[in-house]
Design an enzyme around this catalytic site. Structure first.
Site, PDB file in Angstrom:
ATOM      1  N   ALA A 240     -24.964 -29.060  35.662  1.00  0.00           N
ATOM      2  CA  ALA A 240     -25.950 -28.038  35.289  1.00  0.00           C
ATOM      3  C   ALA A 240     -27.374 -28.591  35.439  1.00  0.00           C
ATOM      4  CB  ALA A 240     -25.709 -27.577  33.850  1.00  0.00           C
TER       5      ALA A 240
ATOM      6  N   PHE B 236     -35.541 -39.638  51.728  1.00  0.00           N
ATOM      7  CA  PHE B 236     -35.535 -38.292  51.125  1.00  0.00           C
ATOM      8  C   PHE B 236     -36.646 -38.097  50.103  1.00  0.00           C
ATOM      9  CE2 PHE B 236     -33.767 -38.232  46.770  1.00  0.00           C
ATOM     10  CZ  PHE B 236     -33.332 -39.543  46.633  1.00  0.00           C
TER      11      PHE B 236
ATOM     12  N   ASP C  15     -17.111 -54.206  43.733  1.00  0.00           N
ATOM     13  CA  ASP C  15     -17.112 -53.215  44.812  1.00  0.00           C
ATOM     14  C   ASP C  15     -16.146 -53.670  45.901  1.00  0.00           C
ATOM     15  OD1 ASP C  15     -19.587 -50.980  45.559  1.00  0.00           O
ATOM     16  OD2 ASP C  15     -18.160 -51.503  47.138  1.00  0.00           O
TER      17      ASP C  15
ATOM     18  N   ALA D 299     -28.329 -28.715  39.010  1.00  0.00           N
ATOM     19  CA  ALA D 299     -28.498 -27.353  39.538  1.00  0.00           C
ATOM     20  C   ALA D 299     -29.835 -26.767  39.077  1.00  0.00           C
ATOM     21  CB  ALA D 299     -27.326 -26.474  39.079  1.00  0.00           C
TER      22      ALA D 299
ATOM     23  N   CYS E  58     -27.355 -36.065  45.911  1.00  0.00           N
ATOM     24  CA  CYS E  58     -26.640 -35.317  44.871  1.00  0.00           C
ATOM     25  C   CYS E  58     -26.907 -33.830  44.746  1.00  0.00           C
ATOM     26  CB  CYS E  58     -26.878 -35.997  43.532  1.00  0.00           C
ATOM     27  SG  CYS E  58     -26.127 -37.629  43.489  1.00  0.00           S
TER      28      CYS E  58
ATOM     29  N   GLU F 252     -33.815 -41.765  41.948  1.00  0.00           N
ATOM     30  CA  GLU F 252     -34.136 -42.919  42.780  1.00  0.00           C
ATOM     31  C   GLU F 252     -35.651 -43.060  42.901  1.00  0.00           C
ATOM     32  OE1 GLU F 252     -31.798 -42.995  46.391  1.00  0.00           O
ATOM     33  OE2 GLU F 252     -30.069 -42.335  45.239  1.00  0.00           O
TER      34      GLU F 252
ATOM     35  N   GLY G 197     -24.413 -47.749  40.002  1.00  0.00           N
ATOM     36  CA  GLY G 197     -23.752 -48.886  39.368  1.00  0.00           C
ATOM     37  C   GLY G 197     -24.658 -50.108  39.266  1.00  0.00           C
TER      38      GLY G 197
HETATM   39  N1  NAI Z   1     -27.711 -41.932  43.641  1.00  0.00           N
HETATM   40  C1  NAI Z   1     -28.156 -41.406  42.516  1.00  0.00           C
HETATM   41  O1  NAI Z   1     -29.345 -41.373  42.283  1.00  0.00           O
HETATM   42  C2  NAI Z   1     -27.201 -40.845  41.515  1.00  0.00           C
HETATM   43  C3  NAI Z   1     -25.844 -40.751  41.770  1.00  0.00           C
HETATM   44  N2  NAI Z   1     -24.995 -40.249  40.818  1.00  0.00           N
HETATM   45  C4  NAI Z   1     -23.548 -40.207  41.058  1.00  0.00           C
HETATM   46  O2  NAI Z   1     -23.029 -41.539  40.942  1.00  0.00           O
HETATM   47  C5  NAI Z   1     -21.933 -41.746  41.845  1.00  0.00           C
HETATM   48  C6  NAI Z   1     -22.218 -42.942  42.730  1.00  0.00           C
HETATM   49  O3  NAI Z   1     -23.395 -42.660  43.465  1.00  0.00           O
HETATM   50  P1  NAI Z   1     -24.177 -43.809  44.222  1.00  0.00           P
HETATM   51  O4  NAI Z   1     -24.265 -45.014  43.364  1.00  0.00           O
HETATM   52  O5  NAI Z   1     -25.408 -43.189  44.727  1.00  0.00           O
HETATM   53  O6  NAI Z   1     -23.166 -44.092  45.422  1.00  0.00           O
HETATM   54  P2  NAI Z   1     -23.116 -45.371  46.370  1.00  0.00           P
HETATM   55  O7  NAI Z   1     -22.463 -44.949  47.623  1.00  0.00           O
HETATM   56  O8  NAI Z   1     -24.457 -46.009  46.440  1.00  0.00           O
HETATM   57  O9  NAI Z   1     -22.153 -46.391  45.578  1.00  0.00           O
HETATM   58  C7  NAI Z   1     -20.806 -46.188  45.379  1.00  0.00           C
HETATM   59  C8  NAI Z   1     -20.103 -47.513  45.596  1.00  0.00           C
HETATM   60  O10 NAI Z   1     -18.733 -47.394  45.201  1.00  0.00           O
HETATM   61  C9  NAI Z   1     -17.959 -48.255  46.034  1.00  0.00           C
HETATM   62  N3  NAI Z   1     -16.553 -47.864  45.936  1.00  0.00           N
HETATM   63  C10 NAI Z   1     -15.968 -46.703  46.339  1.00  0.00           C
HETATM   64  N4  NAI Z   1     -14.664 -46.699  46.003  1.00  0.00           N
HETATM   65  C11 NAI Z   1     -14.416 -47.876  45.371  1.00  0.00           C
HETATM   66  C12 NAI Z   1     -13.247 -48.448  44.781  1.00  0.00           C
HETATM   67  N5  NAI Z   1     -12.094 -47.789  44.755  1.00  0.00           N
HETATM   68  N6  NAI Z   1     -13.343 -49.693  44.248  1.00  0.00           N
HETATM   69  C13 NAI Z   1     -14.519 -50.373  44.256  1.00  0.00           C
HETATM   70  N7  NAI Z   1     -15.656 -49.859  44.785  1.00  0.00           N
HETATM   71  C14 NAI Z   1     -15.612 -48.628  45.334  1.00  0.00           C
HETATM   72  C15 NAI Z   1     -18.562 -48.077  47.406  1.00  0.00           C
HETATM   73  O11 NAI Z   1     -18.257 -49.137  48.282  1.00  0.00           O
HETATM   74  C16 NAI Z   1     -20.056 -47.982  47.058  1.00  0.00           C
HETATM   75  O12 NAI Z   1     -20.704 -49.237  47.172  1.00  0.00           O
HETATM   76  C17 NAI Z   1     -21.771 -40.431  42.605  1.00  0.00           C
HETATM   77  O13 NAI Z   1     -20.795 -39.661  41.931  1.00  0.00           O
HETATM   78  C18 NAI Z   1     -23.116 -39.756  42.442  1.00  0.00           C
HETATM   79  O14 NAI Z   1     -23.015 -38.346  42.470  1.00  0.00           O
HETATM   80  C19 NAI Z   1     -25.442 -39.854  39.592  1.00  0.00           C
HETATM   81  C20 NAI Z   1     -26.775 -39.943  39.291  1.00  0.00           C
HETATM   82  C21 NAI Z   1     -27.762 -40.459  40.204  1.00  0.00           C
HETATM   83  O1  UGA Z   2     -27.719 -36.917  40.242  1.00  0.00           O
HETATM   84  C1  UGA Z   2     -28.558 -37.474  40.922  1.00  0.00           C
HETATM   85  O2  UGA Z   2     -28.337 -38.029  41.996  1.00  0.00           O
HETATM   86  C2  UGA Z   2     -30.005 -37.467  40.522  1.00  0.00           C
HETATM   87  O3  UGA Z   2     -30.629 -36.436  41.341  1.00  0.00           O
HETATM   88  C3  UGA Z   2     -32.024 -36.309  41.162  1.00  0.00           C
HETATM   89  O4  UGA Z   2     -32.674 -37.531  41.471  1.00  0.00           O
HETATM   90  P1  UGA Z   2     -33.027 -37.941  42.980  1.00  0.00           P
HETATM   91  O5  UGA Z   2     -32.222 -37.112  43.922  1.00  0.00           O
HETATM   92  O6  UGA Z   2     -32.897 -39.411  43.046  1.00  0.00           O
HETATM   93  O7  UGA Z   2     -34.566 -37.613  43.151  1.00  0.00           O
HETATM   94  P2  UGA Z   2     -35.507 -36.386  42.715  1.00  0.00           P
HETATM   95  O8  UGA Z   2     -36.776 -36.927  42.252  1.00  0.00           O
HETATM   96  O9  UGA Z   2     -34.819 -35.442  41.820  1.00  0.00           O
HETATM   97  O10 UGA Z   2     -35.780 -35.660  44.105  1.00  0.00           O
HETATM   98  C4  UGA Z   2     -34.770 -34.960  44.798  1.00  0.00           C
HETATM   99  C5  UGA Z   2     -35.378 -34.242  45.986  1.00  0.00           C
HETATM  100  O11 UGA Z   2     -36.194 -33.160  45.564  1.00  0.00           O
HETATM  101  C6  UGA Z   2     -37.479 -33.262  46.157  1.00  0.00           C
HETATM  102  N1  UGA Z   2     -38.476 -32.697  45.226  1.00  0.00           N
HETATM  103  C7  UGA Z   2     -38.542 -33.164  43.955  1.00  0.00           C
HETATM  104  C8  UGA Z   2     -39.459 -32.615  43.071  1.00  0.00           C
HETATM  105  C9  UGA Z   2     -40.300 -31.583  43.496  1.00  0.00           C
HETATM  106  O12 UGA Z   2     -41.146 -31.053  42.735  1.00  0.00           O
HETATM  107  N2  UGA Z   2     -40.211 -31.151  44.771  1.00  0.00           N
HETATM  108  C10 UGA Z   2     -39.302 -31.684  45.658  1.00  0.00           C
HETATM  109  O13 UGA Z   2     -39.239 -31.239  46.817  1.00  0.00           O
HETATM  110  C11 UGA Z   2     -37.663 -34.751  46.402  1.00  0.00           C
HETATM  111  O14 UGA Z   2     -38.637 -34.989  47.381  1.00  0.00           O
HETATM  112  C12 UGA Z   2     -36.267 -35.127  46.843  1.00  0.00           C
HETATM  113  O15 UGA Z   2     -36.071 -34.838  48.200  1.00  0.00           O
HETATM  114  C13 UGA Z   2     -32.324 -35.988  39.698  1.00  0.00           C
HETATM  115  O16 UGA Z   2     -33.731 -35.941  39.521  1.00  0.00           O
HETATM  116  C14 UGA Z   2     -31.709 -37.044  38.780  1.00  0.00           C
HETATM  117  O17 UGA Z   2     -31.916 -36.668  37.424  1.00  0.00           O
HETATM  118  C15 UGA Z   2     -30.213 -37.149  39.057  1.00  0.00           C
HETATM  119  O18 UGA Z   2     -29.645 -38.165  38.273  1.00  0.00           O
END
Ligand code: NAI
Ligand code: UGA
Length: 513
Positions: free
Chosen positions: A251, A367, A66, A254, A305, A194, A46
């Site tokens: 997908a 991570f 939030d 995965a 994730c 990230e 977000g």
């Molecule tokens: N972290 C990543 O790199 C990625 C995450 N996602 C997906 O995005 C979603 C969020 O992930 P993150 O941002 O990493 O999680 P996060 O834990 O960093 O953030 C989620 C936020 O939502 C807030 N929250 C929860 N319920 C709420 C409510 N009812 N009203 C207001 N705020 C509320 C929490 O306090 C928290 O700050 C997850 O479904 C995750 O799978 C998708 C792509 C990348």
């Molecule tokens: O849905 C999500 O949360 C996100 O998950 C991953 O992103 P992220 O987990 O932030 O980071 P990655 O770069 O994908 O790495 C994931 C893990 O795999 C490991 N990794 C990555 C690449 C590789 O070649 N080998 C390997 O061990 C990394 O060290 C890490 O622990 C995907 O790359 C994003 O596209 C997606 O949006």
């Protein structure tokens, strides 16, 4: 002014200078105030996503809300709640102009035209589907709140990663109490990684928008497409039906995780045969059908994730009567667990089959590099494995503090994925773990070093000095293939690198689980 549109579905707007014209369902041009976007969930997705929308769309007001006061306070301070290269600059440019962070969730939702929902979707720990299914508690409560406070038509965007068909449930919740208000649901999954979130957002491979194939659904898709079209070339904005968009996200994760498990499975075979996994990955990746990216062997993938989303996919397959497909994807997680266990076993067996009472330096806990995020980091399993064998750990990570590490090592599986303020506190710290603030303190008097995150600084440490200050024989277990193993061997280290030909010492110490 926006309220004048209450009974008309706003589906298209054009920005003309700083004045905005909103085209209503009746095809009239109506002068309006700024379009307002609200994002529920100020987390890793977000926060950065909305900051980039604000940066690229100066005429759109963006509010990120939030339930966590601490998180919102941090977004409003000089120390943002997450570490992400480039994020500070973007936030500083927009905050106080068209970007705000607030705990007044209801007010901002009520005022918005487009509501993104980017809340936690953890793995269920109890009840039906425990250990696999997505827990949609936070999503459902957000949807109910939107339905309660809405006074005008809204586009509600699924930004969180959710099980396929979630939009149907959300639609039911929203329309159940709709008071005549129109809600259009879109799926707009996020693909940022990230550590590279800002560049991924500024220059995405694609933006995916799924919506209903009705006239209203298509208009909602167009409205969101127009937001991204401020900076994303239109041929990279893919529009699909809702279910394709939801499933594509699961997908994609995965497939990505499967590549890592594939190369990690090969790394075990490389060690057994004398092949070098980097050379194998390079040769395989040269095939343009396979490609070179995401083939780095490692101690295992982590992050919030991959595991969660694959478990979710497995559950959906099982629920749809597809056990063979479920088993196929489950194997990706099994190989990842195997890789972490294999690494711990290698350490213990190399060090005379016991690490009891020995100091092991752990370099890196996040991570991956360039983030302070520790969710599902392989370091947790490796550290727990070593603690299980009674090692004394000295941990150093440039972005992770002692409190976080102690919480991670004492928390139950999947608890980490709930909002921080709802997570259990760690009342007692884990014994035999110290957290230090530089690599030299961590490694002093250690018997072995484990490298668990590929931070650049670990490549250029003074390994001669480190060797001089360590117990002998001095071991390095490189879980990320960051060090120059030959150079370290010349200094006198015994080096284990994932998937690389083994030292003679290690050949004589087979790791048997
Ligand atoms: N972290 C990543 O790199 C990625 C995450 N996602 C997906 O995005 C979603 C969020 O992930 P993150 O941002 O990493 O999680 P996060 O834990 O960093 O953030 C989620 C936020 O939502 C807030 N929250 C929860 N319920 C709420 C409510 N009812 N009203 C207001 N705020 C509320 C929490 O306090 C928290 O700050 C997850 O479904 C995750 O799978 C998708 C792509 C990348
Ligand atoms: O849905 C999500 O949360 C996100 O998950 C991953 O992103 P992220 O987990 O932030 O980071 P990655 O770069 O994908 O790495 C994931 C893990 O795999 C490991 N990794 C990555 C690449 C590789 O070649 N080998 C390997 O061990 C990394 O060290 C890490 O622990 C995907 O790359 C994003 O596209 C997606 O949006």
């Amino acid at each position: 002014m926006q309220n004048h549109l209450n009974d008309e579905f706003v589906f298209r707007y054009k920005l003309v200078g700083s004045v905005e014209y909103i085209k209503s369902g009746k095809d009239q041009l109506i002068l309006s105030k700024m379009v307002k976007i609200c994002c529920i969930g100020a987390g890793y997705v977000g926060g950065p996503t909305m900051a980039v929308i604000a940066l690229k769309c100066p005429n759109i007001q963006v509010a990120v809300v939030d339930i966590s006061t601490a998180r919102i306070n941090a977004w409003n301070s000089d120390t943002l709640p997450i570490y992400e290269p480039g994020l500070d600059e973007v936030v500083k440019k927009c905050r106080g102009k068209n970007l705000s962070f607030s705990t007044d969730v209801e007010k901002h939702v009520a005022e918005s035209d487009i509501v993104f929902v980017s809340v936690n979707t953890p793995t269920k720990t109890q009840g039906l589907g425990a250990g696999k299914a997505a827990d949609l508690t936070y999503w459902e409560s957000a949807a109910r709140m939107i339905a309660d406070v809405a006074k005008s038509n809204k586009i509600v965007v699924e930004k969180s990663t959710v099980p396929v068909k979630t939009a149907e449930a959300i639609e039911k919740i929203l329309t159940h109490n709709s008071k005549g208000i129109n809600f259009s649901i879109l799926s707009n999954p996020e693909f940022l990684a990230e550590g590279t979130a800002i560049s991924d957002l500024l220059n995405p491979d694609r933006v995916l928008i799924g919506g209903r194939e009705t006239p209203e659904g298509k208009k909602a898709i167009e409205a969101l497409r127009d937001v991204y079209a401020h900076w994303v070339p239109v041929d990279r904005i893919l529009c699909t039906n809702l279910w394709s968009a939801e499933l594509s996200k699961l997908a994609a994760n995965a497939f990505l995780a499967q590549r890592i498990s594939s190369v990690n499975a090969m790394s075990a075979l490389c060690e057994a045969t004398g092949a070098d996994v980097s050379q194998v990955a390079h040769a395989v990746g040269k095939d343009t059908r396979i490609g070179p990216k995401f083939l780095n062997a490692s101690v295992g993938f982590g992050g919030s994730c991959f595991q969660k989303d694959i478990l979710n996919l497995v559950y959906i397959c099982e629920c749809n009567g597809l056990p063979e497909v479920a088993t196929y994807w489950k194997q990706v997680i099994k190989v990842n667990d195997y890789q972490k266990t294999r690494f711990v076993n290698q350490i213990v067996s190399s060090m005379f089959n016991t690490v009891s009472g020995k100091k092991i330096a752990v370099l890196g806990f996040a991570f991956k590099k360039d983030t302070g995020d520790t969710r599902e980091t392989p370091a947790i399993d490796v550290c727990k494995g070593l603690i299980g064998d009674k090692a004394k750990l000295s941990i150093y990570d440039p972005q992770v503090n002692q409190d976080q590490i102690q919480r991670d090592l004492s928390m139950k599986k999947f608890d980490w994925d709930h909002p921080v303020h709802l997570q259990p506190m760690s009342p007692t710290s884990v014994k035999d773990v110290s957290v230090v603030w530089d690599a030299y303190t961590a490694t002093k008097d250690a018997h072995g070093i484990c490298i668990l995150t590929e931070w650049d600084e670990f490549k250029n440490l003074d390994y001669q000095k480190i060797f001089n200050d360590m117990q002998k024989p001095a071991f390095v277990f490189d879980g990320r293939n960051v060090v120059d193993a030959e150079k370290l061997r010349k200094i006198g280290f015994i080096v284990y690198s994932i998937g690389k030909p083994l030292d003679d010492w290690l050949k004589d110490m087979p790791a048997v689980a």
